[in-house]
Scaffold this motif. Sequence first.
Motif, mmCIF file in Angstrom:
data_model
loop_
_atom_site.group_PDB
_atom_site.id
_atom_site.type_symbol
_atom_site.label_atom_id
_atom_site.label_comp_id
_atom_site.label_asym_id
_atom_site.label_seq_id
_atom_site.Cartn_x
_atom_site.Cartn_y
_atom_site.Cartn_z
ATOM 1 N N THR A 1 -2.352 -0.051 -4.291
ATOM 2 C CA THR A 1 -2.728 0.207 -2.904
ATOM 3 C C THR A 1 -4.033 -0.489 -2.540
ATOM 4 N N VAL B 1 -4.337 -4.351 -0.449
ATOM 5 C CA VAL B 1 -5.030 -4.370 0.842
ATOM 6 C C VAL B 1 -6.229 -5.305 0.806
ATOM 7 N N ALA C 1 0.833 -1.202 0.000
ATOM 8 C CA ALA C 1 0.000 0.000 0.000
ATOM 9 C C ALA C 1 0.868 1.251 0.000
ATOM 10 N N THR D 1 -13.736 0.266 0.648
ATOM 11 C CA THR D 1 -12.678 0.314 -0.357
ATOM 12 C C THR D 1 -13.221 0.019 -1.743
ATOM 13 N N ILE E 1 -9.131 1.462 3.685
ATOM 14 C CA ILE E 1 -7.781 0.931 3.867
ATOM 15 C C ILE E 1 -7.314 1.130 5.304
#
Length: 276
Positions: free
Chosen positions: A230, A234, A103, A273, A121
């Motif tokens: 990123t 995650v 990330a 997310t 995140i």
Amino acid sequence: MGALLALLASLAYGTSDFAAGLGSRRLAAGPVTVAVQAFGLLAAGVGVVLFPGAGPTPHALLWGAVSGLGSAVGTLALYRGLSLGAMRVTATCSAVLTAVIPAVVGLFLGDRLSPLAMTGIVIAVPAIALVSWQPRTDRHGRAGLAHGVAAGAGFALLFIALDRAGTASGAWPLVPGQAAALLLVLPFALGVRPREADWRPAVLPTVVAGLLAGIANLLFLAATGRGQLTVVAVLTALYPAVTVLLARVVLTERSSRLQTTGLIAAAAATALTSLG
């Protein structure tokens, strides 16, 4: 689309770990790891036939080999840490670093996230830690921490390298990656001669673990081509939640309150997310 592929990769990784755990109950971790990598290589070969892309390039093959180094180091460090009785520290540290390092690299390379995705995140990192936390008491805290750091760094390298390999060459980066990982873990299975009564029950879960790990790598590679590292890293790193849920459903293992809290937080992080 990238978020969906990342979640599918997380599902495949988590199920693979669960199946490998079943196999390791009958065999030593070394032979199971080698078998998983071997079937992962087979899956990569099938992936190349189905998704050849523009063909292999030095760039894709080099980063693919680097991903194999990360996979081998991560797997061996994780299993070693768990075998030392440091499950709590090793698993937690490994899972968190697997999410955090890619990330941070993704943000450094220019990923731009919406406030909703960034919130997801931020929630995901402690959620991963809570889900991975083992309720047992550790006797080897320092060793567990060291192996957890090594495992997390290895798996993070796997994710970053596959992202850098790109999707232009289709599944080709997975071939040198799985081959390198297999060669690196092979020495750890030498000298182990399991009895037939031990290896027979371990065959099916080990094969399933290897094939799912190969499919998970392919899904993650495809996700990096359709989403930001990123976010993809995650979401994929939420795979411990899948393992915990399978253990609860299939093996009727009880989850701790912290793990239950982590599962709820993981669900919230996934929603935020993905929507972001």
